[in-house]
Design a protein around this motif. Structure first.
Motif, PDB file in Angstrom:
ATOM      1  N   THR A 184       0.837  -1.193   0.000  1.00 42.47           N
ATOM      2  CA  THR A 184       0.000   0.000   0.000  1.00 42.47           C
ATOM      3  C   THR A 184       0.873   1.245   0.000  1.00 42.47           C
ATOM      4  O   THR A 184       2.024   1.200   0.446  1.00 42.47           O
ATOM      5  N   CYS A 186      -0.746   3.943   1.307  1.00 39.29           N
ATOM      6  CA  CYS A 186      -1.534   4.677   2.302  1.00 39.29           C
ATOM      7  C   CYS A 186      -0.981   4.364   3.701  1.00 39.29           C
ATOM      8  O   CYS A 186      -1.109   3.217   4.183  1.00 39.29           O
ATOM      9  N   GLY A 188      -1.920   5.242   6.690  1.00 37.73           N
ATOM     10  CA  GLY A 188      -2.922   4.846   7.678  1.00 37.73           C
ATOM     11  C   GLY A 188      -3.304   3.384   7.541  1.00 37.73           C
ATOM     12  O   GLY A 188      -3.492   2.684   8.543  1.00 37.73           O
ATOM     13  N   VAL A 189      -3.419   2.911   6.315  1.00 37.90           N
ATOM     14  CA  VAL A 189      -3.729   1.503   6.073  1.00 37.90           C
ATOM     15  C   VAL A 189      -2.593   0.632   6.598  1.00 37.90           C
ATOM     16  O   VAL A 189      -2.814  -0.388   7.253  1.00 37.90           O
ATOM     17  N   GLU A 192      -2.835   0.429  10.457  1.00 39.04           N
ATOM     18  CA  GLU A 192      -4.024  -0.113  11.113  1.00 39.04           C
ATOM     19  C   GLU A 192      -4.531  -1.434  10.561  1.00 39.04           C
ATOM     20  O   GLU A 192      -5.341  -2.090  11.201  1.00 39.04           O
ATOM     21  N   TRP A 203       4.757  -0.926   3.025  1.00 40.04           N
ATOM     22  CA  TRP A 203       4.351   0.442   2.648  1.00 40.04           C
ATOM     23  C   TRP A 203       5.499   1.127   1.936  1.00 40.04           C
ATOM     24  O   TRP A 203       6.663   1.039   2.354  1.00 40.04           O
ATOM     25  N   ASP A 230      -6.850   3.571  -2.940  1.00 40.19           N
ATOM     26  CA  ASP A 230      -8.168   4.180  -3.102  1.00 40.19           C
ATOM     27  C   ASP A 230      -8.941   3.467  -4.201  1.00 40.19           C
ATOM     28  O   ASP A 230      -8.372   3.085  -5.238  1.00 40.19           O
ATOM     29  N   GLU A 301      -8.287   4.745   3.397  1.00 39.14           N
ATOM     30  CA  GLU A 301      -8.209   4.859   4.857  1.00 39.14           C
ATOM     31  C   GLU A 301      -9.522   4.500   5.550  1.00 39.14           C
ATOM     32  O   GLU A 301      -9.519   4.000   6.676  1.00 39.14           O
ATOM     33  N   ALA A 304      -9.614   0.852   6.460  1.00 41.01           N
ATOM     34  CA  ALA A 304      -8.443   0.309   7.153  1.00 41.01           C
ATOM     35  C   ALA A 304      -8.785  -0.582   8.343  1.00 41.01           C
ATOM     36  O   ALA A 304      -8.055  -1.513   8.653  1.00 41.01           O
TER      37      ALA A 304
END
Length: 313
Positions: A184, A186, A188-189, A192, A203, A230, A301, A304
Motif C-alpha cells: 500500500t 496509504c 494509515g492503512v 491499522e 508500505w 483508493d 483509509e 483500514a
C-alpha cells in the motif's frame, strides 16, 4: 588587448553596435575611444560623435562574445569538480537538483537517463516499511543475515532505506513462508490493517512505489501479491501499472463486505477521469458496481479497520 569584462566598457561597446553614431560625453571613456581610433576601429565625426568602422564592428562583436564566455558562471559539473567533490553512484535527487537547478526543479526522464549514463543514479532516499505477524530474517548480498524479529517485536515494523534495497538478497522465515505480500501507499492503512498470519505488509510512498520491486524479487516465488489503495480510477490505474511493472496479475486487497463503506463514505470523483469498466477485471467491477455506476470513489483509509479481507483481481 581591451578587457571588455569591465561593465562600463561593455555597455559602451553595445551602444556602439546598436547605434550608427554615438555621442561620447563620459571622460572615463576617452582612453577606450582613443585606443579604438588609433587601431582604425572607430571614426571621429566631430561634436564628440563617433562611429564604428566595419573592422571595429567585427572586433566588438567578437570581444563581447569572449567577455560573455569569460564572465559566465561555471557549469554545475565544473563547479562540483572545482570543490573537489566526487559524485557517488547514488546521489540524493533533491541535493542534485539543488546543485543543478538552484530552485530544486525535478529532473525529467531524459535528464535522469543522462545522469545514469554518467554513472550517477538519482535516489529519493525513501524508505520501505514492513510489518509481519511472524519474524523473519534479511539475507543481504554481502552474506550478512539480519534477524528482523527483535525489531518487529519491539517496534512493530522494519524500515529498509532505499539505498539498502540494492543489496537485499532474500527474506527468510524460520517456519512456513508467507502466502501473500500486501502492499500500500496509504500510511494509515499500513498502520491499522489487521494483518493475516500468512502475510507480509509493505508500505512505500506513492512517488516511490518502485521500491516494492526488489522486495518482491527477494520473496519466495509462490508468494502472491495484492495492493490496497483508493477505489477510484486513479487507484485502479496505479494497481494495473504496478502489475505491469512487477509482471504480476493485478490484484486488490479489499474488505469482504464493501457495501457499508460504499454507502457511508463514497464521494464524487475528484478529477475529470471517470471509471472505465472495460479496462477492469470483472471481479472488481462487480465488487465496485455502486461506485462505478454513480461515478464515485472510496478512500483506502476508511476501509483500514475492516476485520475480514479478500483478494480480488
Amino acid at each position: 588587448m581591451i578587457d571588455f569584462t569591465h561593465p562600463a566598457w561593455q555597455a559602451f561597446a553595445r551602444q556602439l553596435l546598436a547605434q550608427a553614431r554615438v555621442r561620447v560625453r563620459d571622460r572615463n571613456l576617452q582612453p577606450l575611444v582613443a585606443l579604438l581610433r588609433d587601431n582604425q576601429l572607430l571614426h571621429s565625426l566631430g561634436g564628440q560623435q563617433v562611429e564604428l568602422t566595419p573592422a571595429g564592428r567585427r572586433y566588438l562583436q567578437r570581444e563581447l562574445t569572449l567577455a560573455s564566455l569569460a564572465c559566465a558562471p561555471p557549469s554545475p559539473e565544473e563547479w562540483i569538480h572545482g570543490q573537489g567533490w566526487q559524485l557517488k553512484e547514488r546521489v540524493n535527487r533533491d541535493v542534485l537538483a539543488a546543485l543543478y537547478r538552484k530552485g530544486g526543479q525535478p529532473f525529467n526522464a531524459a535528464e535522469q537517463i543522462d545522469f545514469e549514463d554518467k554513472g550517477v543514479g538519482l535516489c529519493a532516499d525513501a524508505a520501505l516499511r514492513l510489518r509481519a505477524s511472524r519474524p523473519f530474517s534479511l539475507f543481504l548480498q554481502g552474506g550478512q543475515l539480519l534477524d528482523a524479529g527483535p525489531w518487529l517485536q519491539t517496534l512493530g515494523e522494519v524500515s529498509l532505506p532505499e539505498r539498502s534495497l540494492t543489496g537485499l538478497g532474500k527474506l527468510i522465515w524460520p517456519g512456513d513462508e508467507p502466502a501473500r505480500l500486501i502492499t500500500t501507499e496509504c500510511l494509515g492503512v499500513f498502520a491499522e490493517l489487521a494483518l493475516p498470519d500468512d502475510a507480509l505488509l509493505a508500505w512505500a510512498p506513492c512517488e516511490a512505489l518502485h521500491l516494492l520491486a526488489p522486495l518482491l524479487a527477494a520473496l519466495p516465488p509462490g508468494v502472491s501479491w495484492h495492493h490496497v489503495t483508493d477505489l477510484d480510477p486513479a487507484g485502479a490505474a496505479r494497481v494495473q501499472a504496478l502489475a505491469a511493472r512487477f509482471a504480476r496479475p493485478a490484484s486488490w486487497w479489499l474488505p469482504r463486505d464493501l457495501a457499508p463503506f460504499m454507502a457511508t463514505y463514497a464521494t464524487a470523483l475528484a478529477d475529470h477521469r471517470g471509471w472505465e469498466p472495460s479496462q477492469l477485471p470483472q471481479a472488481l467491477c462487480r465488487a465496485c458496481h455502486p461506485l462505478i455506476a454513480a461515478q464515485q470513489g472510496l478512500g483506502a483509509e476508511v476501509m483500514a479497520l475492516a476485520l475480514t479481507w479478500q483478494a480480488l483481481g
